[in-house]
Write an enzyme that holds these catalytic residues in place. Structure first.
Site, PDB file in Angstrom:
ATOM      1  N   ASP A 152       0.694  -1.205  -0.192  1.00 26.23           N
ATOM      2  CA  ASP A 152      -0.099   0.107   0.101  1.00 26.23           C
ATOM      3  C   ASP A 152       0.775   1.271  -0.187  1.00 26.23           C
ATOM      4  O   ASP A 152       0.270   2.353   0.523  1.00 26.23           O
ATOM      5  CB  ASP A 152      -1.123  -0.249   1.266  1.00 26.23           C
ATOM      6  CG  ASP A 152      -1.973   0.874   1.006  1.00 26.23           C
ATOM      7  OD1 ASP A 152      -2.357   1.284  -0.056  1.00 26.23           O
ATOM      8  OD2 ASP A 152      -2.522   1.415   2.037  1.00 26.23           O
TER       9      ASP A 152
ATOM     10  N   CYS B 293     -21.116 -12.198  -5.970  1.00 20.66           N
ATOM     11  CA  CYS B 293     -22.026 -11.230  -5.231  1.00 20.66           C
ATOM     12  C   CYS B 293     -23.699 -11.080  -5.576  1.00 20.66           C
ATOM     13  O   CYS B 293     -24.252 -10.958  -5.073  1.00 20.66           O
ATOM     14  CB  CYS B 293     -21.642  -9.796  -5.763  1.00 20.66           C
ATOM     15  SG  CYS B 293     -20.109  -9.264  -4.699  1.00 20.66           S
TER      16      CYS B 293
ATOM     17  N   CYS C  11     -27.196  -9.221  -4.885  1.00 20.81           N
ATOM     18  CA  CYS C  11     -27.086  -8.529  -3.491  1.00 20.81           C
ATOM     19  C   CYS C  11     -26.258  -7.141  -3.559  1.00 20.81           C
ATOM     20  O   CYS C  11     -25.322  -6.905  -4.610  1.00 20.81           O
ATOM     21  CB  CYS C  11     -25.751  -9.226  -2.762  1.00 20.81           C
ATOM     22  SG  CYS C  11     -25.870  -8.459  -1.105  1.00 20.81           S
TER      23      CYS C  11
ATOM     24  N   CYS D 251     -24.013  -3.557   0.165  1.00 21.78           N
ATOM     25  CA  CYS D 251     -22.894  -2.682   0.422  1.00 21.78           C
ATOM     26  C   CYS D 251     -23.139  -1.356  -0.463  1.00 21.78           C
ATOM     27  O   CYS D 251     -22.776  -0.116   0.229  1.00 21.78           O
ATOM     28  CB  CYS D 251     -21.490  -3.236  -0.209  1.00 21.78           C
ATOM     29  SG  CYS D 251     -21.627  -3.619  -1.846  1.00 21.78           S
TER      30      CYS D 251
ATOM     31  N   CYS E 267     -24.265   2.942   2.118  1.00 26.01           N
ATOM     32  CA  CYS E 267     -23.269   3.908   1.883  1.00 26.01           C
ATOM     33  C   CYS E 267     -23.861   5.081   2.411  1.00 26.01           C
ATOM     34  O   CYS E 267     -24.983   5.611   1.568  1.00 26.01           O
ATOM     35  CB  CYS E 267     -22.525   3.968   0.720  1.00 26.01           C
ATOM     36  SG  CYS E 267     -21.295   4.991   0.451  1.00 26.01           S
TER      37      CYS E 267
ATOM     38  N   CYS F 247     -16.746   9.328  -0.666  1.00 28.54           N
ATOM     39  CA  CYS F 247     -16.448   8.095   0.291  1.00 28.54           C
ATOM     40  C   CYS F 247     -16.175   8.822   1.566  1.00 28.54           C
ATOM     41  O   CYS F 247     -14.995   9.612   1.639  1.00 28.54           O
ATOM     42  CB  CYS F 247     -15.315   7.233  -0.276  1.00 28.54           C
ATOM     43  SG  CYS F 247     -14.722   6.106   0.774  1.00 28.54           S
TER      44      CYS F 247
ATOM     45  N   CYS G 210     -14.361   4.477   7.467  1.00 30.20           N
ATOM     46  CA  CYS G 210     -15.904   3.763   7.495  1.00 30.20           C
ATOM     47  C   CYS G 210     -15.738   2.688   7.112  1.00 30.20           C
ATOM     48  O   CYS G 210     -15.009   2.006   5.985  1.00 30.20           O
ATOM     49  CB  CYS G 210     -16.607   4.848   6.258  1.00 30.20           C
ATOM     50  SG  CYS G 210     -18.424   4.373   6.263  1.00 30.20           S
TER      51      CYS G 210
ATOM     52  N   CYS H  95     -19.584  -0.364   4.451  1.00 31.60           N
ATOM     53  CA  CYS H  95     -19.959  -1.378   3.108  1.00 31.60           C
ATOM     54  C   CYS H  95     -19.182  -2.664   3.325  1.00 31.60           C
ATOM     55  O   CYS H  95     -19.376  -3.766   2.835  1.00 31.60           O
ATOM     56  CB  CYS H  95     -19.344  -0.590   1.848  1.00 31.60           C
ATOM     57  SG  CYS H  95     -17.582  -0.301   1.872  1.00 31.60           S
TER      58      CYS H  95
ATOM     59  N   CYS I  81     -21.452  -6.757   4.538  1.00 29.26           N
ATOM     60  CA  CYS I  81     -21.421  -7.878   3.420  1.00 29.26           C
ATOM     61  C   CYS I  81     -21.728  -9.297   4.038  1.00 29.26           C
ATOM     62  O   CYS I  81     -21.170  -9.558   4.933  1.00 29.26           O
ATOM     63  CB  CYS I  81     -20.082  -7.986   2.714  1.00 29.26           C
ATOM     64  SG  CYS I  81     -19.938  -9.266   1.701  1.00 29.26           S
TER      65      CYS I  81
END
Length: 342
Positions: free
Chosen positions: A134, A188, A191, A194, A198, A214, A241, A244, A248
């Site tokens: 990262d 997914c 669904c 998520c 938000c 976001c 946050c 989302c 799940c």
């Protein structure tokens, strides 16, 4: 030899504390440059100028280090033991993203990666590696999907049947030609949990994120005042946050975190104990935490937005004390909070 080496590498990675491993080629996702260019051209990266500046590397992993033959992607679970959404109902408390409640994962994961990498080099004399966590222009989530560790859910995060979506990712680029793994099927389905949860409508469409809306971006990457319309939607989220991620349904299968230094807690700090932090107190409190990197001013700005959203008039005095703060963004947030509680 290469298959045996890969299996030995997997065993070593699991021994070091990683939860899963997969391998892909650096050029496994030729669609990345176009996807990234579209994201940047739409301005959805906000103030993250480094995305545009390093787009030629970020969009094409094979350009980052042309000598690399394989990308080893590793995932490490940090699954919380409590419901991260519960704190949102405690409006006088500070909601901090699960990943930031313990030690800085960058340091922990990178040390693990380096140990795995050194072991790999010992097995393959004359080869080379580079490790990334990262902190370089590497698109970890698409690469992890290409390496079969999961799929990118509608919230754009990596999602796995075995890990849910609570996982840190690290990459080892290597000149070793290792057998690759096949991508897994997107599960997914219909669904949209998520997307619907938000609070700021940051997903223009499934699998698309507008970072400018976001809350993770707003509390961590965005400098200066946050748009007034969005402040009221941030609730008591002061760093990141998890909405989302936490909603799940695949998380019911998530593997437990093995690293105690990632431990999160359902006991959130009071907003009134955070709003008065000066620079020295902030640095002391968050030494070794990823929170430290945003600095006192931005942190207190976030706390003041939370106070303004709390509806708790007992917190007004803490905000009032900062209406003339030396940092104009903090002062603006304090005045906004006072007005909301008046």
């Amino acid at each position: 030899m290469s298959e045996a080496l890969k299996q030995a590498l997997l065993a070593r990675s699991l021994d070091e504390g990683f939860s899963a491993m997969g391998v892909c080629r650096p050029d496994a996702m030729p669609e990345l440059p176009a996807r990234l260019a579209q994201f940047v051209e739409a301005g959805r990266h906000g103030q993250m100028g480094w995305m545009a500046e390093r787009m030629h590397w970020r969009g094409a992993p094979d350009a980052l280090w042309p000598e690399a033959r394989s990308v080893v992607m590793l995932a490490e679970a940090y699954t919380p033991e409590h419901d991260p959404l519960a704190v949102l109902e405690q409006t006088s408390k500070a909601a901090v993203s699960v990943y930031a409640q313990g030690r800085d994962y960058h340091d922990i994961v990178k040390k693990r990666l380096k140990r795995v990498g050194r072991w790999l080099l010992d097995q393959a004399e004359g080869e080379a590696i580079k490790v990334f966590v990262d902190t370089a222009p590497v698109m970890e989530k698409p690469l992890a999907a290409a390496a079969g560790l999961g799929w990118q859910g509608k919230h754009t995060n990596l999602l796995s049947r075995e890990l849910g979506n609570w996982s840190f990712l690290g990459a080892i680029f290597t000149t070793i030609d290792l057998p690759v793994d096949e991508p897994v099927e997107d599960r997914c389905g219909s669904c949209r949990a998520c997307l619907d949860i938000c609070p700021t409508d940051a997903f223009p469409a499934p699998n698309q994120l507008d970072a400018r809306r976001c809350i993770s971006y707003l509390t961590i990457e965005h400098k200066g005042p946050v748009d007034v319309e969005l402040r009221a939607k941030m609730g008591n989220r002061i760093y990141g946050c998890d909405d989302c991620l936490a909603i799940c349904p695949w998380n019911k299968f998530a593997r437990e975190a093995r690293e105690l230094r990632y431990a999160s807690s359902p006991d959130a700090p009071d907003l009134n104990e955070l709003v008065g932090l000066d620079d020295a107190a902030f640095r002391a409190r968050y030494s070794g935490s990823p929170i430290k990197r945003i600095g006192r001013d931005q942190f207190v700005r976030n706390v003041l937005y939370a106070i303004g959203n709390s509806g708790d008039v007992a917190l007004k005095s803490g905000a009032q004390a900062l209406v003339d703060d030396a940092d104009e963004t903090v002062a603006d947030a304090a005045r906004w909070a006072v007005e909301r509680l008046t």
